[in-house]
Structure formats: C-alpha cells, structure tokens
Design a protein around this motif. Sequence first.
Motif, short mmCIF file in Angstrom:
data_model
loop_
_atom_site.label_atom_id
_atom_site.label_comp_id
_atom_site.label_asym_id
_atom_site.label_seq_id
_atom_site.Cartn_x
_atom_site.Cartn_y
_atom_site.Cartn_z
N ARG A 169 0.82 -1.20 0.00
CA ARG A 169 0.00 0.00 0.00
C ARG A 169 0.86 1.26 0.00
N LEU A 170 0.53 2.18 -0.90
CA LEU A 170 1.20 3.47 -1.00
C LEU A 170 0.17 4.56 -0.79
N ARG A 171 0.44 5.47 0.17
CA ARG A 171 -0.48 6.58 0.42
C ARG A 171 0.31 7.89 0.44
N THR A 172 -0.33 8.96 -0.01
CA THR A 172 0.31 10.27 -0.02
C THR A 172 -0.62 11.32 0.58
N TRP A 173 0.00 12.36 1.14
CA TRP A 173 -0.69 13.55 1.63
C TRP A 173 0.07 14.77 1.13
N ALA A 179 -4.10 12.53 -0.59
CA ALA A 179 -4.04 12.70 -2.04
C ALA A 179 -4.24 11.40 -2.79
N ALA A 180 -3.53 10.34 -2.43
CA ALA A 180 -3.59 9.09 -3.19
C ALA A 180 -3.55 7.89 -2.25
N GLN A 232 -9.66 4.12 -2.88
CA GLN A 232 -8.40 3.41 -3.12
C GLN A 232 -8.40 2.81 -4.51
N GLN A 233 -7.26 2.87 -5.17
CA GLN A 233 -7.09 2.23 -6.47
C GLN A 233 -6.29 0.94 -6.27
N ARG A 239 -7.41 -9.61 -7.75
CA ARG A 239 -7.60 -9.64 -6.30
C ARG A 239 -8.12 -8.28 -5.83
N LEU A 240 -8.83 -8.32 -4.71
CA LEU A 240 -9.34 -7.10 -4.10
C LEU A 240 -8.64 -6.85 -2.78
N SER A 241 -8.36 -5.60 -2.49
CA SER A 241 -7.84 -5.24 -1.18
C SER A 241 -9.00 -5.18 -0.18
N ASP A 242 -8.66 -5.15 1.08
CA ASP A 242 -9.70 -5.04 2.12
C ASP A 242 -10.49 -3.75 1.94
N ALA A 243 -9.79 -2.66 1.59
CA ALA A 243 -10.48 -1.38 1.42
C ALA A 243 -11.44 -1.43 0.24
#
Length: 459
Positions: A169-173, A179-180, A232-233, A239-243
């Motif tokens: 998982r990659l997240r940005t602010w 943001a992502a 979330q992308q 496969r699907l992520s939990d989110a």
Amino acid sequence: MVWRIAFLVFASLPLAGAAPPLAAPAQQAEPWQDLTPRDVLAGWHRNGGQARFEVQEGELVGRAAPGSENSWLVSDARYGDFILEFDAKTDPSLNSGVMIRGQSRPDYRNGVVHGYQAEIDPSPRGWSGGIYDEQRRQWLYTLGRNDAARRAFRSGDWNHYRVEAIGPRLRTWVNGVPAADVVDDTDARGFLAFQVHAIPDASRQPEVRFRNVRILTENPARYALPATAIEQQGWLSNRLSDAERSAGWRLLWDGRTTAGWRGVQAAGVPKGWTIADGVLSVTGGGGDLVTTRDYRDFELSVDFRLTPGANSGIKYALDPAKLKAGTALGLEYQLLDDARHPDAKMGRHGNRTLGSLYDLIPARNLSDPASPGKRVNPPGEWNRARLIVRGAHVEHWLNGFKLVEYERGKPGFRALVAQSKYAGNPGFGEAMQSPILLQDHGDRVDFRSIKLRELKGEK
C-alpha cells in the motif's frame, strides 16, 4: 554531534510556508532519520539527464537543463517499508516528483529510472500527490476525482508531503490533505530519487527545491495515519484489497473460471475464449461473452491488453428484447488500437476511437483539456477502462482520465443516435439494467481484474 542535535530540534518545529508534519497516532517519539542531501551529496548519485543538483543553505536544488531528458538524484540506499516526509517548492513551469521504491537495472530500457513516483504537478491540472508509474504503466492514481487534494497544493510555494509505503500500500498527503491511496505489489523495495523533469524551452533553467527530508523505517506500520475517506485504487491482479471490499467492489471474473459468464446465444461460454495465467482472452470467432445477471447503477473497472490492430468493446445498456433473440445491441465503450485499425478513421469526428462511446461521442481528455491527447499504453501493455453508470448519467475513463460524459435519453443524446448506425432503434441505449458484455470482434484481446461495485443509493 551538536550539529545533529540542532538539526533534529529544527526539524521538529513548524515549517514556514508549509503545513506542519502530520501527527501519527503513536504516543512515543517517532524514530525519524534525517535524509536531506548535504553539500557533497554523500549517499546519493546522479542518474539520467544533465540537470544540476546542489545544496544551498540546507536545501537541495535541482536546476533543469534545457533539452535534457529527466534527471534524478538517487539514494545509494534501498528501502522497503517506510514513511517519508519532505518539503518541496518548484517553479510553476517545472513538473517534478520524488521516486519511492524506485528501480533501475540494465535489462530494463538501458537502466532508465522507473517505478512509483509521488507527483509534484504545478500545472493547472494540479495532480500533486498523485502516484505515477514512471517509464512503466503511467498513472496509478490521478487526482481526477480528488478535488480537495488538487486545491491543497500551493504553486510556487513550499508544500509538505507525506508518503507511506507499507507492504503493497502506497499513500500520499499534500499539506495534510489525503491525495492518493494505491495497492500494488509490483515493487516491494527500491531507492528514493528526486526528479528534475525534462523541459523543451532552452531560454531558462527553472528549479525545484527540497528540504527537511526525513524517513522512518523502524516499524512504520506503528506510525501510519488512520484510514482516510478517499477512494483506493487497487492494482492487484484479479484480487481485491480489504479497502476495496469495504467500498463494495467485487470481482466480476474470478481469474480462474468462467463462472458468472455465458455466451449471448448459448448458456455456456463460446469457443474462442480462453483462460491462462490469470488472463481471460478472446481470440475471435466464437461470439460475445455476457454476465449471467443484470446490473443497473454501477462502476466497472476492467484491465485490458490489446494486440496490434485489435478491435473489441465493453457493452452495456443492452436492448433486452434483442438480447433475448440473440443480438447484443447497446452502448459500447470502444476498445481499439487507434494507430492500426481502420475503424479509428471511420464514424464522425473520431467517435470510434479507443474510449469513445462507439459511433456516438468521441473520446476527449476531459480531465486535462490543456493536454488533449489520450494517455494510452501501446498494444502488448495493460490499460484500465472505467465505466460509471448512474441512472441516465454515464462516464468513460481510461487510465485515470475522464474521456466521455453524457446523459442518455436526453434530446441531445437522441440526436446523436439519429445520426449514427443505431438510427431506427427506438429507445437505443436507454435500458435501465442489462448484462455487461465483452465483445468478440475477431481479434485477440486480453482481460483481467474485472471488478464492479453497485451504486445503490449513491448520488
């Protein structure tokens, strides 16, 4: 030692012109490490173009070299899971970014820097904080559906970034605004790199600046920020992520069998459709494939891979009477190799090209009108189609860019139908629910990660 202590005290203070670092949920002091490049750029090396990198008063400055390709200052160290924070300021004319888990190897495009990049985008498009897959798949997360993050970036001023790379998982602010949010398992480890983007203008040398770069690598999951409301992308194959599951997504194809699908004219799956290595392929000659149940309001995501000169499509709002008689007449998200297939030059004003509402509305770059071209990965590489149907409102997206938006059943829509090959079919495209169809047009096309979420009750 005195200098080190002084830096840590300074780094903990609020930054002038930038949002303060986000507070993590843990109570104990966070084990940050300073990564800001110093005067001799020890621990870093250059890769790519001819841009100049230097340190001025504690800030890393990258100055563009006209006519040069993209330039990078790359960390010698490689990182797996981490939280990264930094401040960035760029000339309003200069795109930039920071590579996270970056890659460079001789067997891939002669060692070009590639991989995940946290975008710095001062253009009117404003996709700073989006995640771009440099020199590979292009955009994994645009800000085409995140206006709050688009507004958060301050062009020409300092902006505070936070990047969490934990597992897949990659997240940005950006300045504290989410943001992502991407889930992708292509790269689990790699280097960091600061980018100076290529520029065509030889008359000036715009610059980008970075400061207060710090990284947390010791149990970063402990300091991860809580879940955010942005979508979330997911880029996990079949496969699907939990989110994604929590958001209502489900796989429309399981990646192994033809469960949930049938032929238009038969209960089984027609010949010409094969499954191998998690890919559903049509090789042509057997007929279209449709879901065994109908859908009304939904969002559909389909990864597809064209072969040279291929033609196919994703059909929806199928005429129920004609479908019962074995004819699939309905709206179509066009899948086409525009460069090689003659259909791209037929129809009206390009309305048979990739991403178009076939024979009705041509695909246009609605997300970034200043850059009218579509963002398309060539035959042999994967692209992502996204289709949103909410009552009369329909949108076509390709690789994170909106290409088509319309209201079906309205006078304007019916006027388009009257000028198309569908003229003479009353109520064309106005069925409120129908199966979803993958078209057999006689060419080899591959599909995977076919997923859908129903939009019951959503506005």
